[in-house]
Design a protein around this motif. Structure first.
Motif, PDB file in Angstrom:
ATOM      1  N   ILE A   1      50.447  34.747  37.202  1.00 15.12           N
ATOM      2  CA  ILE A   1      51.273  33.759  36.489  1.00 15.12           C
ATOM      3  C   ILE A   1      52.027  32.828  37.433  1.00 15.12           C
ATOM      4  O   ILE A   1      52.739  31.940  36.968  1.00 15.12           O
ATOM      5  CB  ILE A   1      52.282  34.450  35.535  1.00 15.12           C
ATOM      6  N   ILE A   2      51.855  32.995  38.739  1.00 13.75           N
ATOM      7  CA  ILE A   2      52.606  32.155  39.677  1.00 13.75           C
ATOM      8  C   ILE A   2      52.336  30.666  39.463  1.00 13.75           C
ATOM      9  O   ILE A   2      53.278  29.859  39.521  1.00 13.75           O
ATOM     10  CB  ILE A   2      52.349  32.590  41.129  1.00 13.75           C
ATOM     11  N   PRO A   3      51.096  30.221  39.189  1.00 12.07           N
ATOM     12  CA  PRO A   3      50.918  28.781  38.914  1.00 12.07           C
ATOM     13  C   PRO A   3      51.784  28.283  37.757  1.00 12.07           C
ATOM     14  O   PRO A   3      52.316  27.161  37.819  1.00 12.07           O
ATOM     15  CB  PRO A   3      49.425  28.668  38.588  1.00 12.07           C
ATOM     16  N   ASP A   4      51.962  29.101  36.717  1.00 12.60           N
ATOM     17  CA  ASP A   4      52.843  28.713  35.611  1.00 12.60           C
ATOM     18  C   ASP A   4      54.298  28.663  36.062  1.00 12.60           C
ATOM     19  O   ASP A   4      55.063  27.780  35.649  1.00 12.60           O
ATOM     20  CB  ASP A   4      52.699  29.696  34.450  1.00 12.60           C
ATOM     21  N   LEU A   5      54.691  29.608  36.927  1.00 13.42           N
ATOM     22  CA  LEU A   5      56.066  29.617  37.430  1.00 13.42           C
ATOM     23  C   LEU A   5      56.347  28.394  38.294  1.00 13.42           C
ATOM     24  O   LEU A   5      57.458  27.861  38.281  1.00 13.42           O
ATOM     25  CB  LEU A   5      56.325  30.900  38.223  1.00 13.42           C
ATOM     26  N   ILE A   6      55.350  27.952  39.033  1.00 17.99           N
ATOM     27  CA  ILE A   6      55.517  26.750  39.848  1.00 17.99           C
ATOM     28  C   ILE A   6      55.839  25.557  38.960  1.00 17.99           C
ATOM     29  O   ILE A   6      56.687  24.713  39.298  1.00 17.99           O
ATOM     30  CB  ILE A   6      54.254  26.490  40.694  1.00 17.99           C
ATOM     31  N   ASN A   7      55.193  25.500  37.795  1.00 17.92           N
ATOM     32  CA  ASN A   7      55.462  24.404  36.857  1.00 17.92           C
ATOM     33  C   ASN A   7      56.846  24.535  36.220  1.00 17.92           C
ATOM     34  O   ASN A   7      57.559  23.542  36.043  1.00 17.92           O
ATOM     35  CB  ASN A   7      54.394  24.370  35.766  1.00 17.92           C
ATOM     36  N   SER A   8      57.225  25.769  35.887  1.00 16.69           N
ATOM     37  CA  SER A   8      58.501  25.987  35.199  1.00 16.69           C
ATOM     38  C   SER A   8      59.698  25.934  36.147  1.00 16.69           C
ATOM     39  O   SER A   8      60.796  25.526  35.743  1.00 16.69           O
ATOM     40  CB  SER A   8      58.489  27.349  34.492  1.00 16.69           C
ATOM     41  N   PHE A   9      59.489  26.372  37.392  1.00 14.03           N
ATOM     42  CA  PHE A   9      60.584  26.423  38.371  1.00 14.03           C
ATOM     43  C   PHE A   9      60.114  25.702  39.642  1.00 14.03           C
ATOM     44  O   PHE A   9      59.856  26.322  40.676  1.00 14.03           O
ATOM     45  CB  PHE A   9      60.964  27.870  38.676  1.00 14.03           C
ATOM     46  N   ALA A  10      60.026  24.401  39.541  1.00 10.82           N
ATOM     47  CA  ALA A  10      59.409  23.592  40.601  1.00 10.82           C
ATOM     48  C   ALA A  10      60.146  23.698  41.926  1.00 10.82           C
ATOM     49  O   ALA A  10      59.545  23.529  42.992  1.00 10.82           O
ATOM     50  CB  ALA A  10      59.336  22.141  40.157  1.00 10.82           C
ATOM     51  N   ASN A  11      61.443  23.977  41.882  1.00 11.51           N
ATOM     52  CA  ASN A  11      62.237  24.021  43.109  1.00 11.51           C
ATOM     53  C   ASN A  11      62.522  25.432  43.597  1.00 11.51           C
ATOM     54  O   ASN A  11      63.323  25.619  44.516  1.00 11.51           O
ATOM     55  CB  ASN A  11      63.567  23.279  42.895  1.00 11.51           C
ATOM     56  N   ALA A  12      61.882  26.422  42.990  1.00 13.72           N
ATOM     57  CA  ALA A  12      62.160  27.813  43.348  1.00 13.72           C
ATOM     58  C   ALA A  12      61.570  28.166  44.707  1.00 13.72           C
ATOM     59  O   ALA A  12      60.544  27.629  45.132  1.00 13.72           O
ATOM     60  CB  ALA A  12      61.602  28.756  42.288  1.00 13.72           C
ATOM     61  N   TYR A  13      62.256  29.096  45.371  1.00 18.05           N
ATOM     62  CA  TYR A  13      61.765  29.681  46.613  1.00 18.05           C
ATOM     63  C   TYR A  13      61.245  31.085  46.326  1.00 18.05           C
ATOM     64  O   TYR A  13      61.682  31.756  45.394  1.00 18.05           O
ATOM     65  CB  TYR A  13      62.878  29.749  47.654  1.00 18.05           C
TER      66      TYR A  13
END
Length: 208
Positions: free
Chosen positions: A50-62
């Motif tokens: 699910i990391i690709p979805d998280l990249i979209n939802s939390f674009a600035n996350a580390y």
């Protein structure tokens, strides 16, 4: 800043504690073990798929890979390389960092660690509780320096090496890549790549 952790083992508990002490927001954890649902009241968001979805939802996350084993940590980072994740750094507020210390992305510095002047710490490396890294050391990537380890000045530790709990390394030595120093050992001579060494003085017991 928002953080997403990869790996839901005991190491993640410490990283969560460090990040919260820095007033950072831990959004959640991803882990490929479906039996887990939370760690330290932090939710498991799903598997690494699910990391690709998280990249979209939390674009600035580390992200931080919270796995203690060096090789496994390296494999995870390599597998996720196409996603071009932004890796953060977690440094506990009790850690003491000297001037001109460089700590690269993905690394974790735990409570009461001391890193002295002009030291370099590579990517995705763990400096565990109360270890000391003295002046002008160079520690490679995907290294694990265990609790209570003491590295004297000008020590070099190659990538993917593990220094066991309570070990000591005298000044100016080199520990090669992918080597393991046993718990409580005293290193008084250089250690080559791919070696397991234990004892006081530390001696090779086998090659990897």
């Amino acid at each position: 800043m928002d953080y997403i952790l990869i790996g839901a083992g005991g190491h993640s508990k410490v990283v969560i504690d460090i990040l919260k002490s820095q007033n950072e927001e831990v959004v959640g954890i991803v882990d490929d073990d479906p039996k887990r649902n939370s760690v330290s009241n932090t939710p498991i968001l799903g598997t690494t798929e699910i990391i690709p979805d998280l990249i979209n939802s939390f674009a600035n996350a580390y992200y931080i890979v919270c796995v203690g084993d060096n090789r496994t940590r390296g494999d995870i980072v390599k597998r996720l390389e196409p996603l071009d994740l932004k890796y953060g750094i977690a440094v506990h507020p009790t850690a003491i960092l000297g001037s001109n210390v460089v700590i690269k992305a993905g690394s974790v510095v735990m409570p009461n660690v001391v890193v002295n002047v002009d030291t370099f710490i590579g990517e995705h490396t763990i400096l565990n509780t109360a270890c000391t890294i003295d002046h002008e050391c160079k520690v490679g990537q995907f290294v694990h320096i265990s609790p209570g380890v003491n590295l004297a000045g000008n020590v070099q530790v190659g990538s993917f090496s593990h220094i066991g709990i309570g070990a000591s390394v005298i000044q100016g030595l080199t520990i090669g890549s992918n080597s393991t120093i046993g718990a409580g050992s005293c290193v008084v001579n250089d250690i080559e790549d791919n070696i397991v060494a234990i004892g006081c003085p530390a001696k090779k017991i086998r090659s990897k």
